[in-house]
Enzyme design. Structure first.
Site, PDB file in Angstrom:
ATOM      1  CD  GLU A  16     -41.669  -0.101 -31.404  1.00  0.00           C
ATOM      2  OE1 GLU A  16     -40.600  -0.666 -31.081  1.00  0.00           O
ATOM      3  OE2 GLU A  16     -42.497  -0.600 -32.180  1.00  0.00           O
ATOM      4  CG  ASP A  66     -33.917  -6.217 -31.770  1.00  0.00           C
ATOM      5  OD1 ASP A  66     -33.619  -5.765 -30.657  1.00  0.00           O
ATOM      6  OD2 ASP A  66     -35.023  -6.027 -32.328  1.00  0.00           O
ATOM      7  CE  LYS A  93     -34.034  -2.590 -30.948  1.00  0.00           C
ATOM      8  NZ  LYS A  93     -35.080  -3.299 -30.186  1.00  0.00           N
ATOM      9  CD  GLU A 132     -38.558  -5.585 -27.410  1.00  0.00           C
ATOM     10  OE1 GLU A 132     -39.462  -6.023 -26.660  1.00  0.00           O
ATOM     11  OE2 GLU A 132     -38.625  -5.643 -28.647  1.00  0.00           O
ATOM     12  CG  ASP A 173     -37.422  -8.442 -32.282  1.00  0.00           C
ATOM     13  OD1 ASP A 173     -37.760  -7.332 -32.740  1.00  0.00           O
ATOM     14  OD2 ASP A 173     -37.678  -8.802 -31.112  1.00  0.00           O
ATOM     15  CB  SER A 174     -39.087  -5.725 -37.257  1.00  0.00           C
ATOM     16  OG  SER A 174     -37.794  -5.283 -37.614  1.00  0.00           O
TER      17      SER A 174
END
Ligand code: KIV
Length: 278
Positions: free
Chosen positions: A185, A86, A116, A118, A47-48
């Site tokens: 991270e 993501d 993925k 978080e 999502d960057s």
């Protein structure tokens, strides 16, 4: 690096054999193809995307549709690497049912091999349900950018005893819930090392030191294409941003001077046909 497809099992095998796992982000077909040809083990449609491709201030505005769209492009460019989608902000926070459906879209519509997401304990019910739906999941602990407003900025996580203990617990919980790897991270190197040693599944570090089982970087950062800011953990392996500007300036100049397009870039026409047009 062999031509054999890199799968979720390859992640576990690599850890057992003490072989490092490489991961980079990708958001489009031609870049994914280049990185796959270079031999990267896995590509993350992170999502960057929101920051380095769409120009948002953070990742919070990225939608499921955005990730699905870019993931399809990446998947088309890849022969060997494992493609990971993501899960964006709010796509796995509302309910277990919605989380499974959104993860399913990443696989069914985005052609990703895995997703993925978080967080640790707070999202563990969603992780369990997605794994139960036969969708491979990677966890993400430490600085989880979707919690930027809660953290009050992009800061190193796990420095205090309390934070560090929670991160270790979350990592074990995620492993128990069935994730096949965990991204760490912005975590102090000794803590990332300890977590790596405690787990049977691999850790993939970004700003977490060299003892993780693999590393991930945002491709635009690593190639020197993103100049808004440069985190401490980024190493630039090329200056493609500068190279692009040089190439672009040359193109503008040559075009103005009518050096480009030259004969080799131009289509000719039969003189007889042409004379009849005047
Ligand atoms: O979105 C992303 O690119 C990521 C990596 C930084 C791990 O989550």
């Amino acid at each position: 690096m062999s031509g054999k497809k890199f799968t979720t099992s390859s992640f576990i095998e690599a850890k057992k054999k003490n072989e490092k796992i490489s991961m980079l982000t990708a958001y489009d077909y031609s870049t994914a193809k280049l990185l796959d040809e270079a031999g990267v083990d896995s590509l993350l449609v992170g999502d960057s995307l929101g920051m380095v491709v769409l120009g948002y201030e953070n990742t919070l505005q990225v939608t499921v549709e955005d990730i699905v769209h870019h993931c399809r492009a990446v998947a088309r460019g890849v022969k060997r690497a494992l493609v990971i989608a993501d899960m964006p902000f709010l796509s796995y926070h509302v309910s277990v049912e919605e989380s499974v459906r959104n993860a399913g879209r990443m696989i069914q519509e985005g052609n990703a091999h895995a997703v993925k997401l978080e967080g640790g304990e707070e999202v563990i019910d969603k992780v369990r349900a997605i794994v139960k739906a036969q969708i491979p999941v990677i966890g993400h602990l430490g600085l989880t950018p979707q919690s930027v407003n809660l953290f009050g900025g992009f800061k190193v996580q796990g420095k205090s005893e309390e934070q560090a203990k929670k991160m270790i617990q979350d990592a074990l919980l995620l492993q128990e819930a069935g994730v096949f790897a965990i991204v760490l991270e912005c975590v102090p190197e000794p803590l990332a090392k300890l977590i790596t040693e405690k787990l049977d599944i691999p850790t993939i570090g970004i700003g977490a030191g060299k003892y993780c089982d693999g590393q991930v970087l945002v491709t635009q950062d690593m190639l020197g294409m993103f100049s808004d800011f440069k985190p401490k953990f980024v190493k630039q392996y090329a200056q493609l941003g500068e190279d692009m500007k040089i190439a672009c300036k040359q193109y503008i100049e040559e075009m103005r001077d009518m050096e480009f397009p030259s004969k080799e870039h131009t289509f000719a026409m039969d003189e007889d046909v042409l004379s009849k047009l005047y």
